[in-house]
Design a protein around this motif. Structure first.
Motif, PDB file in Angstrom:
ATOM      1  N   PHE A   1       0.863  -1.175   0.000  1.00 56.80           N
ATOM      2  CA  PHE A   1       0.000   0.000   0.000  1.00 56.80           C
ATOM      3  C   PHE A   1       0.901   1.226   0.000  1.00 56.80           C
ATOM      4  O   PHE A   1       1.673   1.425   0.945  1.00 56.80           O
ATOM      5  N   LEU A   2       0.845   2.011  -1.066  1.00 52.75           N
ATOM      6  CA  LEU A   2       1.635   3.233  -1.147  1.00 52.75           C
ATOM      7  C   LEU A   2       0.806   4.349  -0.532  1.00 52.75           C
ATOM      8  O   LEU A   2      -0.157   4.822  -1.119  1.00 52.75           O
ATOM      9  N   THR A   3       1.175   4.733   0.685  1.00 50.94           N
ATOM     10  CA  THR A   3       0.293   5.564   1.507  1.00 50.94           C
ATOM     11  C   THR A   3       0.562   7.060   1.441  1.00 50.94           C
ATOM     12  O   THR A   3      -0.349   7.856   1.664  1.00 50.94           O
ATOM     13  N   LYS A   4       1.801   7.454   1.168  1.00 51.82           N
ATOM     14  CA  LYS A   4       2.105   8.886   1.204  1.00 51.82           C
ATOM     15  C   LYS A   4       3.349   9.160   0.374  1.00 51.82           C
ATOM     16  O   LYS A   4       4.294   8.386   0.388  1.00 51.82           O
ATOM     17  N   ILE A   5       3.326  10.266  -0.346  1.00 53.34           N
ATOM     18  CA  ILE A   5       4.503  10.683  -1.112  1.00 53.34           C
ATOM     19  C   ILE A   5       4.931  12.057  -0.628  1.00 53.34           C
ATOM     20  O   ILE A   5       4.097  12.925  -0.363  1.00 53.34           O
ATOM     21  N   HIS A   6       6.237  12.211  -0.476  1.00 51.86           N
ATOM     22  CA  HIS A   6       6.792  13.508  -0.091  1.00 51.86           C
ATOM     23  C   HIS A   6       7.877  13.863  -1.089  1.00 51.86           C
ATOM     24  O   HIS A   6       8.861  13.137  -1.231  1.00 51.86           O
ATOM     25  N   MET A   7       7.683  14.968  -1.775  1.00 52.62           N
ATOM     26  CA  MET A   7       8.673  15.460  -2.737  1.00 52.62           C
ATOM     27  C   MET A   7       9.282  16.740  -2.176  1.00 52.62           C
ATOM     28  O   MET A   7       8.562  17.607  -1.682  1.00 52.62           O
ATOM     29  N   PRO A   8      10.602  16.864  -2.241  1.00 53.78           N
ATOM     30  CA  PRO A   8      11.218  18.102  -1.751  1.00 53.78           C
ATOM     31  C   PRO A   8      10.853  19.289  -2.638  1.00 53.78           C
ATOM     32  O   PRO A   8      10.555  19.115  -3.827  1.00 53.78           O
ATOM     33  N   GLU A   9      10.874  20.442  -2.055  1.00 53.47           N
ATOM     34  CA  GLU A   9      10.573  21.665  -2.803  1.00 53.47           C
ATOM     35  C   GLU A   9      11.515  21.789  -3.992  1.00 53.47           C
ATOM     36  O   GLU A   9      12.717  21.558  -3.883  1.00 53.47           O
ATOM     37  N   GLY A  10      10.941  22.087  -5.134  1.00 57.88           N
ATOM     38  CA  GLY A  10      11.732  22.235  -6.348  1.00 57.88           C
ATOM     39  C   GLY A  10      11.864  20.957  -7.166  1.00 57.88           C
ATOM     40  O   GLY A  10      12.356  20.989  -8.282  1.00 57.88           O
ATOM     41  N   ALA A  11      11.419  19.826  -6.610  1.00 58.17           N
ATOM     42  CA  ALA A  11      11.548  18.544  -7.329  1.00 58.17           C
ATOM     43  C   ALA A  11      10.189  17.965  -7.719  1.00 58.17           C
ATOM     44  O   ALA A  11      10.108  16.835  -8.166  1.00 58.17           O
ATOM     45  N   GLU A  12       9.140  18.751  -7.559  1.00 60.93           N
ATOM     46  CA  GLU A  12       7.793  18.244  -7.848  1.00 60.93           C
ATOM     47  C   GLU A  12       7.670  17.740  -9.294  1.00 60.93           C
ATOM     48  O   GLU A  12       6.898  16.807  -9.553  1.00 60.93           O
ATOM     49  N   ASP A  13       8.417  18.341 -10.205  1.00 67.56           N
ATOM     50  CA  ASP A  13       8.339  17.925 -11.608  1.00 67.56           C
ATOM     51  C   ASP A  13       8.942  16.534 -11.838  1.00 67.56           C
ATOM     52  O   ASP A  13       8.764  15.957 -12.904  1.00 67.56           O
ATOM     53  N   ARG A  14       9.631  15.979 -10.860  1.00 73.04           N
ATOM     54  CA  ARG A  14      10.209  14.635 -10.979  1.00 73.04           C
ATOM     55  C   ARG A  14       9.345  13.569 -10.313  1.00 73.04           C
ATOM     56  O   ARG A  14       9.715  12.392 -10.281  1.00 73.04           O
ATOM     57  N   MET A  15       8.193  13.961  -9.767  1.00 70.64           N
ATOM     58  CA  MET A  15       7.349  13.029  -9.027  1.00 70.64           C
ATOM     59  C   MET A  15       6.960  11.821  -9.871  1.00 70.64           C
ATOM     60  O   MET A  15       7.039  10.684  -9.406  1.00 70.64           O
ATOM     61  N   ASN A  16       6.540  12.034 -11.120  1.00 71.24           N
ATOM     62  CA  ASN A  16       6.131  10.910 -11.953  1.00 71.24           C
ATOM     63  C   ASN A  16       7.281   9.941 -12.199  1.00 71.24           C
ATOM     64  O   ASN A  16       7.081   8.724 -12.201  1.00 71.24           O
ATOM     65  N   ASP A  17       8.486  10.454 -12.394  1.00 70.17           N
ATOM     66  CA  ASP A  17       9.650   9.582 -12.573  1.00 70.17           C
ATOM     67  C   ASP A  17       9.878   8.720 -11.336  1.00 70.17           C
ATOM     68  O   ASP A  17      10.200   7.535 -11.438  1.00 70.17           O
ATOM     69  N   PHE A  18       9.725   9.320 -10.173  1.00 63.88           N
ATOM     70  CA  PHE A  18       9.896   8.603  -8.906  1.00 63.88           C
ATOM     71  C   PHE A  18       8.837   7.513  -8.775  1.00 63.88           C
ATOM     72  O   PHE A  18       9.142   6.366  -8.420  1.00 63.88           O
ATOM     73  N   ILE A  19       7.583   7.847  -9.080  1.00 63.50           N
ATOM     74  CA  ILE A  19       6.499   6.861  -9.002  1.00 63.50           C
ATOM     75  C   ILE A  19       6.766   5.705  -9.963  1.00 63.50           C
ATOM     76  O   ILE A  19       6.601   4.532  -9.596  1.00 63.50           O
ATOM     77  N   VAL A  20       7.200   6.002 -11.182  1.00 67.23           N
ATOM     78  CA  VAL A  20       7.504   4.945 -12.162  1.00 67.23           C
ATOM     79  C   VAL A  20       8.595   4.022 -11.625  1.00 67.23           C
ATOM     80  O   VAL A  20       8.505   2.797 -11.754  1.00 67.23           O
ATOM     81  N   ALA A  21       9.623   4.586 -11.008  1.00 66.54           N
ATOM     82  CA  ALA A  21      10.712   3.776 -10.450  1.00 66.54           C
ATOM     83  C   ALA A  21      10.189   2.847  -9.355  1.00 66.54           C
ATOM     84  O   ALA A  21      10.565   1.670  -9.289  1.00 66.54           O
TER      85      ALA A  21
END
Length: 99
Positions: A39-59
């Motif tokens: 269960f993927l319950t929470k995602i935290h992206m550092p400020e300025g890296a929000e545009d990389r969120m999809n890449d992180f999720i794919v990984a």
């Protein structure tokens, strides 16, 4: 650029989260593992890296797929990504779960 070469993923089992860094800042996806389901319950992206969120999720999705377990996205952002990419990742969902 290949996502897997761009993102170095760490599974911090003690804290139950997948981790990576963007510009030396920690990004994390918290999880709970139960009965061959993650269960993927929470995602935290550092400020300025929000545009990389999809890449992180794919990984993370790739890691889950490699482990041959089912994925339940309970985080709103991850569920939204799953809905947007339903065809590609529906095989990761447990039987009977629709996003």
């Amino acid at each position: 650029m290949d996502v897997m070469t761009a993102i170095e993923l760490t599974d911090n089992e003690f804290l139950r989260q997948f981790e990576t860094t963007f510009d030396n800042k920690l990004a994390k996806i918290e999880y709970s593992l139960q009965d061959r389901k993650i269960f993927l319950t929470k995602i935290h992206m550092p400020e300025g890296a929000e545009d990389r969120m999809n890449d992180f999720i794919v990984a993370v999705f790739k890691e889950v797929e490699d482990r041959n377990i089912r994925l339940v996205p309970t985080s709103p952002e991850i569920a939204k990504f799953m809905r947007s990419n339903r065809r590609k990742y529906k095989n990761l969902l447990p039987v009977g779960i629709n996003i």
